[in-house]
Design a protein around this motif. Structure first.
Motif, PDB file in Angstrom:
ATOM      1  N   ASN A 144     -13.449   4.457  -3.329  1.00  0.00           N
ATOM      2  CA  ASN A 144     -12.674   5.552  -2.919  1.00  0.00           C
ATOM      3  C   ASN A 144     -12.502   6.512  -4.094  1.00  0.00           C
ATOM      4  O   ASN A 144     -11.493   7.372  -3.989  1.00  0.00           O
ATOM      5  CB  ASN A 144     -11.274   5.083  -2.350  1.00  0.00           C
TER       6      ASN A 144
ATOM      7  N   GLU B 162       1.110   3.969  -3.056  1.00  0.00           N
ATOM      8  CA  GLU B 162       0.435   5.692  -2.695  1.00  0.00           C
ATOM      9  C   GLU B 162       1.416   6.416  -3.187  1.00  0.00           C
ATOM     10  O   GLU B 162       1.219   7.389  -3.574  1.00  0.00           O
ATOM     11  CB  GLU B 162       0.112   5.688  -1.312  1.00  0.00           C
TER      12      GLU B 162
ATOM     13  N   ASP C  37     -10.566   1.047  -6.604  1.00  0.00           N
ATOM     14  CA  ASP C  37     -11.659   0.869  -5.905  1.00  0.00           C
ATOM     15  C   ASP C  37     -12.711   2.038  -6.112  1.00  0.00           C
ATOM     16  O   ASP C  37     -12.394   3.083  -5.911  1.00  0.00           O
ATOM     17  CB  ASP C  37     -11.135   0.910  -4.334  1.00  0.00           C
TER      18      ASP C  37
ATOM     19  N   LYS D 283      -1.006   4.325 -11.731  1.00  0.00           N
ATOM     20  CA  LYS D 283      -1.886   3.261 -10.917  1.00  0.00           C
ATOM     21  C   LYS D 283      -2.748   2.550 -12.056  1.00  0.00           C
ATOM     22  O   LYS D 283      -2.950   1.380 -12.324  1.00  0.00           O
ATOM     23  CB  LYS D 283      -3.021   3.745  -9.907  1.00  0.00           C
TER      24      LYS D 283
ATOM     25  N   TRP E 259      -1.950   9.716   3.506  1.00  0.00           N
ATOM     26  CA  TRP E 259      -0.812   9.576   2.560  1.00  0.00           C
ATOM     27  C   TRP E 259      -0.237  10.966   2.541  1.00  0.00           C
ATOM     28  O   TRP E 259      -0.802  12.044   2.344  1.00  0.00           O
ATOM     29  CB  TRP E 259      -1.276   9.301   1.019  1.00  0.00           C
TER      30      TRP E 259
ATOM     31  N   SER F 225      -5.813  12.495   5.460  1.00  0.00           N
ATOM     32  CA  SER F 225      -5.423  11.298   4.888  1.00  0.00           C
ATOM     33  C   SER F 225      -4.140  10.603   5.294  1.00  0.00           C
ATOM     34  O   SER F 225      -3.263  11.573   5.831  1.00  0.00           O
ATOM     35  CB  SER F 225      -5.345  11.444   3.386  1.00  0.00           C
TER      36      SER F 225
ATOM     37  N   GLU G 248       0.944  -1.352   0.081  1.00  0.00           N
ATOM     38  CA  GLU G 248       0.169  -0.021  -0.167  1.00  0.00           C
ATOM     39  C   GLU G 248       0.570   1.205   0.072  1.00  0.00           C
ATOM     40  O   GLU G 248       0.508   2.273  -0.731  1.00  0.00           O
ATOM     41  CB  GLU G 248      -0.856   0.003   1.251  1.00  0.00           C
TER      42      GLU G 248
ATOM     43  N   GLU H 169      -7.591   7.316  -5.167  1.00  0.00           N
ATOM     44  CA  GLU H 169      -7.507   6.210  -5.898  1.00  0.00           C
ATOM     45  C   GLU H 169      -7.029   5.081  -5.319  1.00  0.00           C
ATOM     46  O   GLU H 169      -5.793   5.128  -5.323  1.00  0.00           O
ATOM     47  CB  GLU H 169      -7.397   6.330  -7.255  1.00  0.00           C
ATOM     48  N   LYS H 170      -7.438   3.941  -4.929  1.00  0.00           N
ATOM     49  CA  LYS H 170      -6.740   3.059  -4.221  1.00  0.00           C
ATOM     50  C   LYS H 170      -6.790   1.532  -5.101  1.00  0.00           C
ATOM     51  O   LYS H 170      -7.986   1.459  -5.681  1.00  0.00           O
ATOM     52  CB  LYS H 170      -7.446   2.543  -3.034  1.00  0.00           C
TER      53      LYS H 170
END
Ligand SMILES: [Zn+2]
Lengths: 116, 362
Positions: free
Chosen positions: B227, B202, B224, B209, B253, B251, B198, B271-272
């Protein structure tokens, strides 16, 4: 015309033993089993089961030639066991595993057909 | 001299069962067992198929051998096969293979009397045993063709042509001839274990991505939807490094792009990447190569679980898919039983052992 009968691949000819056993003359507790009319299906599961046995130092099989319908299974064990004992144990364990597998499968199947 | 048991206790989880199809998970065993079951389902579970044809009249366009071969390939319902005898070791008929214990008789008598072409199909085969008949595919819910099912076409006749024959069906296995194989396809795959790093993920931009997600030829990964496009205001808690009065996004991140001026924070990095369907993975290594090419090796890691298998079983209709698996287990048990050492082999070795000990002892 001179093609061998197809059933020769899986029917043991008369007078031939299904499993024969030969001790190694040089190495203690080592032997070769010759299994007639069997292939990778049996060879591989028996070998892998033997690998689970702590007393087995070596277990391997080969299909010598695709037109020779037999496998050779070689086993070497510690002095705590013997190739024959390990072989029997492996077959018994596999047999029990399959019994377990069968009941598991039947149980799951019953569950599934009931839901639907 | 009873040794320790090294037995395993495999687990099964059935996912889907239909008459001629099933999918299940096999766990806590190894590939040798999985492969043995697969091989046996394909080549060693017995079924019944036409093996001998006596042709009385054949004025069709196909020759006798051609028709006999086609008849052999017609799947017959074979629930009886496991308890039937192979005609080669049937003692009721001395192996000529024509008794009720080892064979089923069929008749086919068709003549075309009209100008319309007549289809001779598997439905014209008359069986002497109502439990052994050509497989009926009519209720197969095929939405694309609504034509009434007429069975499997064997030959077509024009006016005046005739086909009359007697056929003997026998028990056999796929190893002998593929016509006896009950399996259409049997496959298993290792269950993949997909791990996404993860933190490393990120550090990628949305474009990267997306590129990574799309590098897989099958749809294994996705972004996802939950998200996605979080464009509203962020959770604001206060940022020590931000200019005074400018809030901080909650967040986790750190490298998020802050739109300090507006106070609204477009969460570009929100965005995951998630695993949508691990089993769609074909072990093609494409994502791993892409990750490497992007300079992020290890962002995705994939391992095959070596003790978990996903089986897909499809049959010809000769036996039900679930029955095929059970029969395969049974056949494997019989095979194991056949390779047990016989008493005379053990005895012979005992004597040899004594002789050897004697010789060694001098
Ligand atoms: Zn018979």
């Amino acid at each position: 015309m001179n093609a061998p009968d197809r059933y020769e691949r899986f029917v043991v000819p008369e007078g031939v033993k299904k499993v024969s056993y030969e001790r190694d003359t040089k190495i203690m507790n080592a032997a070769t089993f010759t299994v007639e009319r069997e292939d990778h299906t049996i060879g591989n599961i028996v070998r892998m089961q033997l690998h689970r046995d702590d007393n087995v130092l070596f277990a391997g099989y080969k299909l010598p030639h695709p037109l020779q319908y037999k496998i050779l299974l070689r086993i070497q064990t510690t002095s705590q066991s013997s190739p024959m004992q390990a072989y029997n144990q492996a077959i018994n364990d596999l047999d029990k595993e399959l019994d377990h597998l069968k009941s598991q499968f039947e149980g799951e199947l019953a569950k599934h057909t009931r839901d639907y | 001299m009873e040794g320790v048991s090294y037995q395993r206790f495999p687990k099964i989880k059935v996912r889907e069962v239909k008459d001629d199809f099933m999918k299940f998970e096999l766990r806590d065993t190894d590939a040798s067992i999985a492969n043995a079951l697969r091989r046996i389902m394909i080549a060693e579970v017995p079924t019944i198929a036409i093996d001998l044809v006596e042709i009385e009249v054949n004025s069709s366009v196909l020759n006798d051998e051609f028709i006999s071969h086609r008849l052999g390939l017609v799947p017959l319902t074979s629930e009886r096969a496991m308890s039937m005898r192979f005609s080669r070791d049937c003692d009721a008929c001395d192996g000529d293979g024509q008794c009720e214990y080892c064979s089923v008789e069929f008749y086919l008598r068709v003549k075309c009397l009209s100008d319309q072409t007549l289809d001779v199909t598997s439905k014209d085969l008359l069986s002497s045993d109502h439990t052994v008949v050509p497989v009926d595919y009519s209720d197969a819910s095929s939405s694309f063709d609504n034509t009434p099912n007429k069975g499997i076409i064997i030959v077509k006749l024009r006016r005046g042509q005739e086909l009359r024959l007697r056929a003997i069906a026998r028990k056999g296995i796929g190893k002998d001839h593929a016509k006896w194989s009950p399996a259409a396809t049997v496959t298993f795959m290792y269950e993949p274990e997909i791990y996404i790093n993860e933190d490393m993920m990120e550090s990628l931009t949305l474009e990267e991505k997306t590129e990574l997600v799309e590098s897989s030829p099958t749809k294994v990964f996705g972004i996802d939807p939950e998200n996605k496009q979080v464009t509203g205001k962020c959770m604001i808690v206060g940022n020590p490094s931000a200019p005074p009065g400018i809030p901080l996004c909650g967040s986790r991140w750190p490298n998020m792009i802050w739109d300090y001026a507006s106070g609204e924070i477009p969460c570009l990095f929100f965005e995951k990447v998630i695993v949508v369907d691990p089993e769609a993975y074909t072990y093609d290594d494409e994502v791993l190569k892409k990750a490497e090419a992007m300079g992020k090796p290890g962002v995705v890691e994939i391992h095959a679980k070596e003790d978990s298998f996903i089986f897909t079983v499809e049959t010809t209709g000769a036996v039900k898919a679930s029955q095929l698996v059970l029969n395969a287990i049974e056949v494997l048990k019989q095979k194991l039983d056949a390779v047990r050492l016989s008493d005379d082999t053990v005895e012979a070795d005992d004597q040899f052992g004594e002789l050897g000990a004697h010789m060694r002892g001098g």
